[in-house]
Structure formats: C-alpha cells, structure tokens
Design a protein around this motif. Structure first.
Motif, short mmCIF file in Angstrom:
data_model
loop_
_atom_site.label_atom_id
_atom_site.label_comp_id
_atom_site.label_asym_id
_atom_site.label_seq_id
_atom_site.Cartn_x
_atom_site.Cartn_y
_atom_site.Cartn_z
N LEU A 40 0.81 -1.28 -0.03
CA LEU A 40 -0.17 -0.04 0.03
C LEU A 40 1.00 1.32 -0.03
O LEU A 40 0.43 2.25 -0.71
CB LEU A 40 -1.03 -0.08 1.36
N LEU A 41 1.94 1.15 0.56
CA LEU A 41 2.76 2.45 0.78
C LEU A 41 3.38 2.50 -0.82
O LEU A 41 3.62 3.75 -0.91
CB LEU A 41 3.74 2.26 1.88
N ASP A 42 3.87 1.59 -1.24
CA ASP A 42 4.45 1.37 -2.51
C ASP A 42 3.54 2.05 -3.52
O ASP A 42 3.91 2.91 -4.38
CB ASP A 42 5.01 0.23 -2.91
N GLU A 43 2.26 1.64 -3.34
CA GLU A 43 1.19 2.23 -4.39
C GLU A 43 0.96 3.72 -4.14
O GLU A 43 0.93 4.31 -5.15
CB GLU A 43 0.05 1.45 -4.27
N THR A 44 0.91 3.92 -3.06
CA THR A 44 0.82 5.46 -2.86
C THR A 44 1.87 6.10 -3.19
O THR A 44 1.94 7.57 -3.84
CB THR A 44 0.48 5.69 -1.18
N LEU A 45 3.22 6.02 -3.02
CA LEU A 45 4.32 6.48 -3.41
C LEU A 45 4.36 6.60 -5.14
O LEU A 45 4.54 7.74 -5.58
CB LEU A 45 5.65 5.92 -3.18
N ARG A 46 3.91 5.65 -5.74
CA ARG A 46 3.77 5.43 -7.22
C ARG A 46 2.76 6.67 -7.40
O ARG A 46 2.66 7.54 -8.51
CB ARG A 46 3.16 4.34 -7.88
N HIS A 47 1.57 6.73 -6.85
CA HIS A 47 0.42 7.69 -7.18
C HIS A 47 1.16 9.22 -6.94
O HIS A 47 0.85 9.98 -7.71
CB HIS A 47 -0.98 7.47 -6.33
N ILE A 48 1.65 9.44 -5.97
CA ILE A 48 2.13 10.66 -5.58
C ILE A 48 3.15 11.15 -6.52
O ILE A 48 3.23 12.28 -7.22
CB ILE A 48 2.89 10.73 -4.04
N LYS A 49 4.08 10.14 -6.95
CA LYS A 49 5.28 10.41 -8.11
C LYS A 49 4.37 10.81 -9.32
O LYS A 49 4.91 11.47 -10.27
CB LYS A 49 5.99 9.31 -8.27
N ALA A 50 3.32 10.16 -9.59
CA ALA A 50 2.70 10.17 -11.04
C ALA A 50 1.78 11.57 -11.24
O ALA A 50 1.50 11.75 -12.33
CB ALA A 50 1.79 8.92 -11.22
N THR A 51 1.63 12.17 -10.01
CA THR A 51 0.97 13.50 -10.14
C THR A 51 1.69 14.53 -10.88
O THR A 51 2.97 14.62 -10.85
CB THR A 51 0.50 14.15 -9.05
N GLU A 52 1.16 15.26 -11.72
CA GLU A 52 1.59 16.42 -12.45
C GLU A 52 2.08 17.45 -11.59
O GLU A 52 3.02 18.14 -11.68
CB GLU A 52 0.93 16.73 -13.70
N SER A 53 1.06 17.88 -10.58
CA SER A 53 1.39 19.18 -9.77
C SER A 53 1.31 18.37 -8.43
O SER A 53 0.58 17.44 -8.10
CB SER A 53 0.32 20.00 -10.00
N ALA A 54 2.02 18.95 -7.32
CA ALA A 54 1.80 18.45 -6.00
C ALA A 54 0.58 18.75 -5.36
O ALA A 54 -0.10 20.04 -5.61
CB ALA A 54 3.09 19.37 -5.24
N GLU A 55 -0.01 18.00 -4.54
CA GLU A 55 -1.47 18.08 -4.18
C GLU A 55 -1.08 18.36 -2.49
O GLU A 55 0.05 17.94 -2.16
CB GLU A 55 -2.08 16.85 -4.13
N THR A 56 -2.15 18.61 -1.81
CA THR A 56 -2.21 18.96 -0.33
C THR A 56 -2.28 17.70 0.30
O THR A 56 -2.95 16.81 -0.21
CB THR A 56 -3.07 19.98 0.07
N VAL A 57 -2.04 17.69 1.77
CA VAL A 57 -2.30 16.31 2.57
C VAL A 57 -3.77 16.18 2.51
O VAL A 57 -4.28 14.93 2.22
CB VAL A 57 -1.87 16.94 3.98
N GLN A 58 -4.89 17.40 2.70
CA GLN A 58 -5.95 17.06 2.73
C GLN A 58 -6.58 16.26 1.34
O GLN A 58 -7.33 15.46 1.37
CB GLN A 58 -6.91 18.48 2.73
N THR A 59 -6.00 16.90 0.27
CA THR A 59 -6.40 16.32 -1.00
C THR A 59 -5.88 14.73 -1.36
O THR A 59 -6.57 14.19 -1.48
CB THR A 59 -5.95 17.15 -2.12
N TRP A 60 -4.55 14.56 -0.74
CA TRP A 60 -4.40 13.02 -0.80
C TRP A 60 -5.05 12.27 0.07
O TRP A 60 -5.45 11.05 -0.29
CB TRP A 60 -2.85 13.09 -0.31
N ILE A 61 -5.45 12.75 1.07
CA ILE A 61 -6.36 11.90 2.11
C ILE A 61 -7.96 11.71 1.13
O ILE A 61 -8.08 10.56 1.31
CB ILE A 61 -6.89 12.39 3.45
N GLU A 62 -8.35 12.63 0.76
CA GLU A 62 -9.49 12.37 -0.22
C GLU A 62 -9.30 11.60 -1.34
O GLU A 62 -10.02 10.66 -1.60
CB GLU A 62 -10.01 13.81 -0.53
N LEU A 63 -8.09 11.76 -1.92
CA LEU A 63 -7.65 10.87 -3.46
C LEU A 63 -7.61 9.56 -2.85
O LEU A 63 -8.19 8.68 -3.55
CB LEU A 63 -6.72 11.50 -4.00
N LEU A 64 -6.90 9.27 -1.88
CA LEU A 64 -6.77 7.86 -1.46
C LEU A 64 -7.55 7.23 -0.95
O LEU A 64 -7.62 5.77 -1.30
CB LEU A 64 -5.31 8.01 -0.71
N THR A 65 -8.51 7.77 -0.31
CA THR A 65 -9.60 7.13 0.59
C THR A 65 -10.84 7.10 -0.40
O THR A 65 -11.81 6.38 -0.02
CB THR A 65 -10.10 7.93 1.70
#
Length: 185
Positions: free
Chosen positions: A19-44
């Motif tokens: 799960l952590l590795d998949e999350t890292l791949r998602h974060i790496k794949a984003t074109e622009s940096a997202e906020t903590v709040q946005t990542w919580i909403e996206l990942l969940t």
C-alpha cells in the motif's frame, strides 16, 4: 496553513509495503503537487473529481487484513450470517495488540511528557490515527476509571492543540499535525 501544504516526494524507493509503495507511485505520477487534505480524499476515494479516481487505493481494508494475516497478527475465518458467508479477521496474536495498547496507555500515563515536541513521533502518529479512526476509547477501556479519565483528558488536551502552532514548533512532525488538521476539518 497545514491544510494547504503540498506533499512533495523525497524518494520513490520501494518500502516493501504494497500500500505504501502504491501510494508513492500515485504521488510520483501526479503532475502537480497536492495537499495533505487532497491526498487523504484521493487515496480514500472521498473525492468527487472523476479525473482523479485513478488515485484511489482499492480494497484497502482487505489488503491491510491480508498483510496482517501474513504477519500472523490476524487470522481469516468464515462466518455464516443468515444466507451469506462473511470473511472476518479476528486477532490471532493478542500479544501484539496488547503491546500497542500498553504503549499508548503508558505514553499518556506513566511516560506523559505534556509536550508533543518531546513525544516519540511514532507514538504521536499512533495517537492521532487512533483518534481519527475513533478507536482511542477502546485503547483506554481496560484502565481503572481514574486512569481512564486521566488518559482521555490528556489525549483530548493533546489533540485539541493547534496543529499549525505545534507543527511550527517541532520539525519532522508537520505531516502528523497536517493529518490531524485534515481529519479535524
């Protein structure tokens, strides 16, 4: 503010956790940096943006349960509920659960430092996650009434602190406080 801080990837080196590795791949794949709040909403999967659905982590509960079964902490059982068979994952290694419960209990009782800057970061993170998951009362349920009240009051005082102020005081805890701020929003 903490809720507007963007998550930047320092390293995409595999952690060994699926799960952590998949999350890292998602974060790496984003074109622009997202906020903590946005990542919580996206990942969940709490986002309504159809263009961001690919970032949702799928079957998280089942995958977490499977990982805990593989580590020997949980077991898998089938239970019959009327016409349906349900898979459950009861605790098979009660000592590991008890170790975590004891660690949290001691952190707010015997080892209480009354200063989140001096708390071990993993313990602070575990308290925040237990609170956000609404299981903190269960952690203290086995305590005597006076100790239960003391533990709950200390934890409440800690979790009621201003995340912005606390994050500014202690480097390395910004993400923990940002997660608390996101869940308290």
């Amino acid at each position: 503010s903490l809720l507007s801080l963007q998550v930047l990837l320092k390293s995409d080196a595999p952690t060994g956790d699926v799960l952590l590795d998949e999350t890292l791949r998602h974060i790496k794949a984003t074109e622009s940096a997202e906020t903590v709040q946005t990542w919580i909403e996206l990942l969940t999967g709490e986002t309504w943006n159809p263009f961001k659905l690919q970032y949702q982590l799928r079957n998280v509960r089942e995958r977490l349960a499977k990982a805990l079964v593989e580590k020997g902490i949980l077991t898998t059982e089938k239970q019959n509920f009327l016409l349906f068979d349900m898979t459950t994952h009861p605790v098979s290694n009660a000592s590991e659960k008890q170790r975590l419960v004891k660690k949290l209990q001691e952190s707010v009782l015997e080892r209480w430092v009354n200063d989140p800057q001096r708390m071990e970061r993993r313990t602070l993170a575990l308290l925040v996650l237990a609170h956000s998951s609404d299981v903190l009362e269960n952690v203290f349920a086995s305590l005597a009434d006076d100790k239960y009240d003391l533990a709950m009051n200390r934890t409440k005082d800690l979790l009621d602190m201003d995340p912005e102020v606390e994050a500014a005081k202690a480097k390395g805890t910004e993400m923990i406080w940002a997660v608390l701020a996101a869940f308290n929003k």
